[in-house]
Design a protein around this motif. Structure first.
Motif, mmCIF file in Angstrom:
data_model
loop_
_atom_site.group_PDB
_atom_site.id
_atom_site.type_symbol
_atom_site.label_atom_id
_atom_site.label_comp_id
_atom_site.label_asym_id
_atom_site.label_seq_id
_atom_site.Cartn_x
_atom_site.Cartn_y
_atom_site.Cartn_z
ATOM 1 N N GLU A 1 0.845 -1.195 0.000
ATOM 2 C CA GLU A 1 0.000 0.000 0.000
ATOM 3 C C GLU A 1 0.880 1.245 0.000
ATOM 4 N N VAL A 2 0.360 2.312 -0.626
ATOM 5 C CA VAL A 2 1.053 3.593 -0.599
ATOM 6 C C VAL A 2 0.150 4.626 0.059
ATOM 7 N N VAL A 3 0.773 5.570 0.768
ATOM 8 C CA VAL A 3 0.057 6.684 1.367
ATOM 9 C C VAL A 3 0.042 7.789 0.323
ATOM 10 N N VAL A 4 -1.164 8.275 -0.012
ATOM 11 C CA VAL A 4 -1.309 9.297 -1.048
ATOM 12 C C VAL A 4 -1.830 10.585 -0.426
ATOM 13 N N ASP A 5 -1.102 11.660 -0.673
ATOM 14 C CA ASP A 5 -1.545 12.996 -0.296
ATOM 15 C C ASP A 5 -2.474 13.449 -1.423
ATOM 16 N N VAL A 6 -3.755 13.587 -1.126
ATOM 17 C CA VAL A 6 -4.778 13.855 -2.133
ATOM 18 C C VAL A 6 -4.758 15.327 -2.539
ATOM 19 N N ARG A 7 -4.814 15.588 -3.839
ATOM 20 C CA ARG A 7 -4.839 16.949 -4.389
ATOM 21 C C ARG A 7 -6.042 17.140 -5.305
ATOM 22 N N THR A 8 -7.160 16.509 -4.960
ATOM 23 C CA THR A 8 -8.376 16.641 -5.746
ATOM 24 C C THR A 8 -9.569 16.734 -4.813
ATOM 25 N N ASP A 9 -10.602 17.411 -5.263
ATOM 26 C CA ASP A 9 -11.838 17.483 -4.491
ATOM 27 C C ASP A 9 -12.693 16.233 -4.694
#
Length: 177
Positions: A17-25
């Motif tokens: 698994e990867v931790v994703v910093d979300v940049r979308t609404d």
């Protein structure tokens, strides 16, 4: 033009698994199982497509499982990968106070007195808040905190600044006591 919808921060656990910093609404639309993401790999390693197999929220970020990424080493190799979409896939907002980053790039910047400052090169999202990267008329980069006190007026046609003394003046750095 490419828009960043997420960035791989680190791996999580031993199953890839990867931790994703979300940049979308719209993370529920972009990171849904079976969706295909275009990823720009770190260190200039090119681009690659990834298929999401699972995603779940965790501490304000997403934990994402990707097809073909089955262990910690594979996930660690993706640290810094940017997940991208084409800006043509995004509808402009109806709210006059909401902007996508790409809508502000290239917009002229001026002071409240009308003097030209430059143009917006990009919008930076940092842990301390957002910054406008402005290319000045004398070809310098100035980072401007994107807060109402300093940026009182924003539109897709013009951005107005009311900066504190010294923010735009490079000579003020030399005048320290």
């Amino acid at each position: 033009m490419d828009l960043v919808v997420g960035r791989v921060v680190k791996s999580h656990g031993i199953r890839g698994e990867v931790v994703v910093d979300v940049r979308t609404d719209e993370p529920e639309m972009r990171f849904t199982p079976n969706s295909v993401l275009r990823g720009r790999l770190p260190r200039g390693a090119g681009e690659r497509e990834f298929t999401v197999t699972a995603a779940r929220e965790h501490s304000g970020r997403l934990l994402v499982s990707l097809a073909g990424v089955a262990d910690r080493d594979s996930a660690d190799a993706l640290r810094g990968t940017l997940f991208l979409i084409d800006s043509s896939q995004v509808e402009p907002s109806d709210d006059p106070d909401e902007f996508y980053d790409h809508e502000l790039e290239g917009v002229p910047v001026q002071l409240v007195d009308g003097s030209a400052v430059g143009i917006v090169e990009s919008v930076l999202h940092l842990p301390g808040g957002e910054l406008l990267s402005v290319r000045t008329t004398d070809d310098r980069e100035v980072l401007v905190p994107f807060v109402r006190e300093i940026v009182p007026s924003v539109s897709r046609e013009l951005i107005v600044l009311d900066p504190p003394e010294g923010l735009l003046n490079p000579d003020s750095l030399d005048e320290a006591p």
